[in-house]
Design an enzyme around this catalytic site. Structure first.
Site, PDB file in Angstrom:
ATOM      1  N   CYS A 165       0.805  -1.224   0.000  1.00 54.70           N
ATOM      2  CA  CYS A 165       0.000   0.000   0.000  1.00 54.70           C
ATOM      3  C   CYS A 165       0.837   1.273   0.000  1.00 54.70           C
ATOM      4  O   CYS A 165       0.294   2.371  -0.080  1.00 54.70           O
ATOM      5  CB  CYS A 165      -0.952  -0.017   1.190  1.00 54.70           C
ATOM      6  SG  CYS A 165      -2.029  -1.466   1.170  1.00 54.70           S
ATOM      7  N   HIS A 305      -2.178   7.769   6.863  1.00 55.92           N
ATOM      8  CA  HIS A 305      -2.507   6.503   6.208  1.00 55.92           C
ATOM      9  C   HIS A 305      -3.901   6.078   6.644  1.00 55.92           C
ATOM     10  O   HIS A 305      -4.662   5.551   5.832  1.00 55.92           O
ATOM     11  CB  HIS A 305      -1.458   5.454   6.574  1.00 55.92           C
ATOM     12  CG  HIS A 305      -1.609   4.162   5.840  1.00 55.92           C
ATOM     13  ND1 HIS A 305      -1.613   4.086   4.460  1.00 55.92           N
ATOM     14  CD2 HIS A 305      -1.777   2.882   6.284  1.00 55.92           C
ATOM     15  CE1 HIS A 305      -1.761   2.826   4.085  1.00 55.92           C
ATOM     16  NE2 HIS A 305      -1.871   2.075   5.176  1.00 55.92           N
ATOM     17  N   GLU A 316      -0.275   5.062  14.172  1.00 50.76           N
ATOM     18  CA  GLU A 316       0.090   6.283  13.450  1.00 50.76           C
ATOM     19  C   GLU A 316      -0.138   7.523  14.305  1.00 50.76           C
ATOM     20  O   GLU A 316       0.680   8.448  14.302  1.00 50.76           O
ATOM     21  CB  GLU A 316      -0.704   6.384  12.152  1.00 50.76           C
ATOM     22  CG  GLU A 316      -0.258   7.535  11.269  1.00 50.76           C
ATOM     23  CD  GLU A 316      -0.914   7.528   9.905  1.00 50.76           C
ATOM     24  OE1 GLU A 316      -0.503   8.349   9.057  1.00 50.76           O
ATOM     25  OE2 GLU A 316      -1.847   6.721   9.685  1.00 50.76           O
ATOM     26  N   LYS A 337      -9.256   8.212   3.449  1.00 48.73           N
ATOM     27  CA  LYS A 337      -9.780   6.857   3.210  1.00 48.73           C
ATOM     28  C   LYS A 337     -11.189   6.705   3.772  1.00 48.73           C
ATOM     29  O   LYS A 337     -11.902   5.767   3.394  1.00 48.73           O
ATOM     30  CB  LYS A 337      -8.863   5.803   3.830  1.00 48.73           C
ATOM     31  CG  LYS A 337      -7.565   5.559   3.077  1.00 48.73           C
ATOM     32  CD  LYS A 337      -6.782   4.414   3.707  1.00 48.73           C
ATOM     33  CE  LYS A 337      -5.466   4.147   2.995  1.00 48.73           C
ATOM     34  NZ  LYS A 337      -4.457   5.196   3.261  1.00 48.73           N
ATOM     35  N   HIS A 342      -9.785   2.199   0.813  1.00 47.45           N
ATOM     36  CA  HIS A 342      -8.341   1.973   0.720  1.00 47.45           C
ATOM     37  C   HIS A 342      -8.011   1.445  -0.681  1.00 47.45           C
ATOM     38  O   HIS A 342      -8.372   0.322  -1.033  1.00 47.45           O
ATOM     39  CB  HIS A 342      -7.925   0.972   1.794  1.00 47.45           C
ATOM     40  CG  HIS A 342      -6.446   0.843   1.960  1.00 47.45           C
ATOM     41  ND1 HIS A 342      -5.530   1.444   1.121  1.00 47.45           N
ATOM     42  CD2 HIS A 342      -5.704   0.149   2.881  1.00 47.45           C
ATOM     43  CE1 HIS A 342      -4.309   1.146   1.516  1.00 47.45           C
ATOM     44  NE2 HIS A 342      -4.392   0.372   2.579  1.00 47.45           N
ATOM     45  N   PHE A 402       1.914  -3.462   3.857  1.00 46.04           N
ATOM     46  CA  PHE A 402       2.269  -4.781   4.374  1.00 46.04           C
ATOM     47  C   PHE A 402       3.739  -5.052   4.064  1.00 46.04           C
ATOM     48  O   PHE A 402       4.236  -4.753   2.978  1.00 46.04           O
ATOM     49  CB  PHE A 402       1.414  -5.864   3.712  1.00 46.04           C
ATOM     50  CG  PHE A 402      -0.005  -5.956   4.237  1.00 46.04           C
ATOM     51  CD1 PHE A 402      -0.440  -5.181   5.290  1.00 46.04           C
ATOM     52  CD2 PHE A 402      -0.903  -6.852   3.664  1.00 46.04           C
ATOM     53  CE1 PHE A 402      -1.737  -5.282   5.766  1.00 46.04           C
ATOM     54  CE2 PHE A 402      -2.206  -6.967   4.128  1.00 46.04           C
ATOM     55  CZ  PHE A 402      -2.628  -6.181   5.178  1.00 46.04           C
TER      56      PHE A 402
END
Length: 416
Positions: A165, A305, A316, A337, A342, A402
């Site tokens: 991502c 994110h 985060e 998002k 996403h 990831f």
């Protein structure tokens, strides 16, 4: 070595809440949710039955259907979105040195639609090896970069970035570095993803990564809310034209803003979970600001994110709180998002478009679907539910993937 300055001269967006940059921005500042029940396949037996699909999109509006069959949807999206950025920057009438014009295009997954289709057809044909001759060239993640370069004759650096991502933010940072080191004049860069497929949804469901709020899918993406239960899958693309400043000025290009720095790090912690204290995210932001030669107190806005996952959001928020200290109270923090879902490998570019436009317009889009504060999340200056007008001179866009990949990119107002 004295680095060259790099500016943004073109933008493109193909998203679940708008099929162009202007539509996307309008929906962002109005807090529009892109979630809907899945129409691309029968999801009735899936744990998650909704996603953020493109709306009112017909490939025939953009390319001949015979030509379209040669491209996986992720590649179609990338070609359409990059063309918007190319046109927006006025490159069609520009006298370019094509040897110094490049393409860096990302996808986290690539042609998963094509992979599913070909394997399904193979099984249905009693394992007769009659594969489509375009199978491999539709599936591989780098192919969109190749198609874009061939469309415009760009003969400079050309490749794909794949870091889950974080992929398309990596593409932006790579393009930025090539230009400022004098190795190219401009790049088309960004990313695209088309993973709202049975394998895509089923795979993430099996990891317990997706929201299963089927009874209230419009509000399912809830970054930083106490009742968040996973991310909502999205699809689409985001594109930038990054250009060396003097090159842009010579051709009279409009300039949106300046890209000032990029920072990369690894969590080195877990395959899918971010470091609980946000250590990797913090390192990426520190590196980006040092690269930009900016101070912590210069930052006005962070597009996080912010995936709406139980583990990722607190991590985060903790990184921002520990890095910025008291100044964190002055930073306008959001998570787009909540509206787009996403977009996996395309998320970074799509969110970077929103971040750049926040710098241009001095408006921070909201994080929608916030109902309940989470006591386990640091009390940052979140922009919840309604857009906020604020002077945004410097902004950071964060993207994580990831594998523990972390990328932060810094935009600032262009000052001649």
């Amino acid at each position: 070595m004295k680095f060259k300055r790099v500016v943004v001269t073109g933008l493109g967006a193909l998203t679940p809440i708008g099929n162009s940059t202007s539509e996307y921005w309008g929906a962002l500042i109005n807090g529009v949710s892109g979630a809907n029940l899945i129409t691309k396949f029968d999801a009735s037996n899936f744990k998650t039955k909704f996603a953020c699909e493109l709306k009112n999109f017909d490939i025939a509006d953009h390319m001949d259907r015979k030509e379209a069959k040669k491209h996986d949807p992720f590649s179609q999206y990338g070609m359409i979105c990059s063309h918007e950025a190319y046109s927006d920057a006025g490159l069609g009438s520009a006298n370019l040195n094509l040897d110094r014009a490049g393409v860096i295009w990302a996808s986290g997954i690539g042609g998963i639609y094509t992979l599913e289709e070909e394997i399904t057809n193979f099984i249905k044909s009693d394992y007769a090896p009659r594969f489509n001759p375009f199978f491999i060239t539709k599936m591989i993640p780098d192919i969109c970069a190749g198609h874009i370069s061939m469309r415009y004759g760009f003969c400079g650096p050309n490749f794909a970035t794949v870091s889950a991502c974080a992929s398309s933010t990596n593409a932006l940072v790579d393009a930025f570095n090539y230009i400022r080191m004098g190795k190219a004049d401009l790049f088309i860069c960004g990313g695209s993803e088309a993973a709202i497929t049975a394998p895509g949804m089923g795979g993430f469901n099996s990891m317990h990564a997706l929201s299963t709020r089927n009874d209230d899918y419009k509000t399912a993406s809830r970054p930083f809310d106490k009742d968040r239960d996973g991310f909502v899958m999205g699809e689409g693309a985001g594109a930038f034209i990054l250009e060396e400043l003097e090159h842009a000025l010579r051709r009279g290009a409009k300039i949106y803003c300046e890209i000032a720095g990029g920072g990369l790090s690894a969590d080195a912690y877990h395959l899918t979970a971010s470091h609980p204290e946000g250590a990797g995210a913090k390192r990426a932001m520190v590196a980006a600001l040092e690269d930009a030669e900016l101070r912590l107190q210069d930052v006005d806005h962070i597009n996080t994110h912010g995936t709406s996952t139980p583990v990722g959001d607190p991590s985060e928020a903790s990184a921002i709180w520990t890095l910025f200290g008291e100044h964190a109270k002055n930073i306008h923090v959001n998570a787009t998002k909540s509206m787009t879902g996403h977009l996996l490998g395309a998320a970074g570019a799509v969110e970077a478009v929103a971040t750049a436009l926040a710098v241009v317009h001095d408006i921070v889009p909201p994080t929608i679907n916030h109902f309940t504060d989470d006591p386990d999340i640091m009390p940052l200056n979140f922009v919840f539910n309604e857009a906020r007008k604020a002077i945004i001179n410097v902004a950071i866009s964060n993207t994580f993937g990831f594998g523990g990949h972390n990328v932060s990119v810094v935009f600032k107002k262009y000052i001649p």
